[in-house]
Design a protein around this motif. Structure first.
Motif, short mmCIF file in Angstrom:
data_model
loop_
_atom_site.label_atom_id
_atom_site.label_comp_id
_atom_site.label_asym_id
_atom_site.label_seq_id
_atom_site.Cartn_x
_atom_site.Cartn_y
_atom_site.Cartn_z
N SER A 1 0.36 -1.05 -0.05
CA SER A 1 -0.01 0.78 -0.27
C SER A 1 0.61 0.88 0.71
O SER A 1 1.89 1.29 0.31
CB SER A 1 -0.64 -0.08 0.95
N PRO A 2 0.41 2.20 -0.71
CA PRO A 2 1.23 3.55 -0.57
C PRO A 2 0.89 4.76 0.65
O PRO A 2 1.20 5.77 0.68
CB PRO A 2 0.67 4.23 -2.05
N LEU A 3 -0.04 3.61 1.97
CA LEU A 3 0.05 4.50 2.84
C LEU A 3 0.73 5.37 3.46
O LEU A 3 0.48 6.14 3.97
CB LEU A 3 -1.04 4.02 3.56
N ALA A 4 2.09 4.28 3.83
CA ALA A 4 2.49 4.56 4.35
C ALA A 4 3.46 6.19 4.34
O ALA A 4 3.55 7.23 4.37
CB ALA A 4 4.24 3.60 4.83
N ARG A 5 3.33 5.77 3.11
CA ARG A 5 4.76 7.05 2.01
C ARG A 5 3.23 8.34 2.06
O ARG A 5 3.84 9.39 2.57
CB ARG A 5 4.67 6.40 0.48
N ILE A 6 2.27 8.31 2.07
CA ILE A 6 1.22 9.68 1.84
C ILE A 6 0.93 9.95 3.35
O ILE A 6 1.05 11.33 2.88
CB ILE A 6 -0.37 8.26 1.25
N THR A 7 1.35 9.08 4.35
CA THR A 7 0.82 9.52 5.52
C THR A 7 2.55 10.25 5.96
O THR A 7 1.61 11.72 6.28
CB THR A 7 0.95 8.40 6.50
N ASP A 8 2.89 10.00 5.26
CA ASP A 8 4.44 10.92 5.68
C ASP A 8 4.24 12.42 5.35
O ASP A 8 4.79 13.20 5.49
CB ASP A 8 6.10 10.21 4.95
N GLU A 9 3.81 11.72 3.73
CA GLU A 9 3.80 13.38 3.28
C GLU A 9 2.97 14.15 3.54
O GLU A 9 2.86 15.53 3.62
CB GLU A 9 3.56 12.97 1.10
#
Length: 302
Positions: A44-52
């Motif tokens: 999932s791209p969720l970790a990257r998006i949460t950081d962003e």
């Protein structure tokens, strides 16, 4: 604070085990989840998006405030960095004033409250002087509503008259166990109100509210499920189905699989067209909404 997601395939087992309160999933459950991740590209791209999102919020807050310096910390529910680790980091940095915001617009005593409770428990446990202001719900924030309403208006504008007449907007949020209703949890009402406010802003009346991503447990979960709802709606011969997962704020497994694969398959099955509006992610209007939420909370405390 956010739910969290595996960073790589090797994290899936411990992540899923934590979700299940320390009980490892059966091989069947594990294989099903792992396959879903593979179907959306591996992870999932969720970790990257949460950081962003965290970085964008910090930048926005500090660009609008000269009297105070904001620092954004990330605390996750089911994987590191844990909520408790974020509290310890704040303590080590000398933070005295904190605002807790869960990246879920609607409040539930069953789900979002647990994030705030864990943060406060850790503050108390370490004897910290951090004053934590809990931002419990923010689904009525104008710019959050505008983010979704603007997309509806744009899509409606691109439709032909025939498409507009035969379009159905399906608002959804993560289902929770029915047992929460016995405790008077307002979560279902808040999700319904979110849909009503967005529809009112966008000028549409053809919309329904459904539920998605129910857990695979023995509990009964709030319905109707969006897949069943879509099949029921097919009797009305709608040609355009537009999905708005307004209980989420980022692209992740529940959206990329449950909506973009499962809902899309059902829509194709009934011979209609599938549309899914963009998620907030780091859209400037959404980041402004989060900024306003935090600043309003601080103004209330001054």
């Amino acid at each position: 604070m956010a739910y969290g997601t595996p960073y790589k395939e090797e994290d899936i087992l411990r992540y899923y085990t934590d979700i299940r309160h320390g009980h490892a999933p059966t091989q069947e459950l594990y294989d099903d989840l792992a396959e879903r991740y593979r179907d959306i590209g591996g992870i999932s791209p969720l970790a990257r998006i949460t950081d962003e999102q965290a970085a964008a919020l910090g930048s926005s807050l500090n660009s609008k405030n000269e009297d105070v310096q904001y620092q954004v910390y990330i605390g996750l529910k089911h994987i590191e960095p844990w909520i408790e680790e974020a509290v310890v980091e704040m303590e080590n940095d000398g933070i005295k004033e904190a605002y807790g915001i869960v990246l879920a617009p609607q409040y539930s005593g069953f789900s979002t409250q647990s994030y705030h409770s864990r943060a406060q428990k850790k503050i108390d446990e370490i004897g910290s002087e951090i004053k934590l202001t809990k931002i419990l719900r923010w689904f009525e924030e104008p710019k959050f509503l505008d983010f979704w309403a603007n997309q509806i208006k744009a899509l409606n504008h691109s439709f032909t008259d025939e498409q507009r007449k035969n379009a159905m907007y399906v608002f959804s949020a993560h289902s929770l166990p029915v047992k929460i209703l016995k405790d008077g949890d307002y979560y279902p009402q808040e999700v319904k109100r979110t849909a009503e406010l967005i529809a009112e802003r966008a000028g549409i009346t053809n919309f329904v509210v459904g539920w998605q991503s129910a857990g695979r447990t023995a509990d009964e979960w709030i319905g109707p499920d969006v897949l069943d709802l879509t099949r029921e709606l097919s009797e009305n011969n709608y040609t355009e189905y537009i999905y708005l997962p307004v209980g989420f704020v980022a692209e992740h497994l529940e959206v990329l699989y449950d909506n973009d694969i499962e809902c899309k398959d059902v829509v194709a099955e009934i011979g209609a067209n599938y549309h899914r509006l963009e998620m907030p992610n780091t859209d400037p209007l959404f980041i402004e909404a989060l900024t306003d939420i935090v600043m309003k909370a601080r103004e209330t405390n001054l």
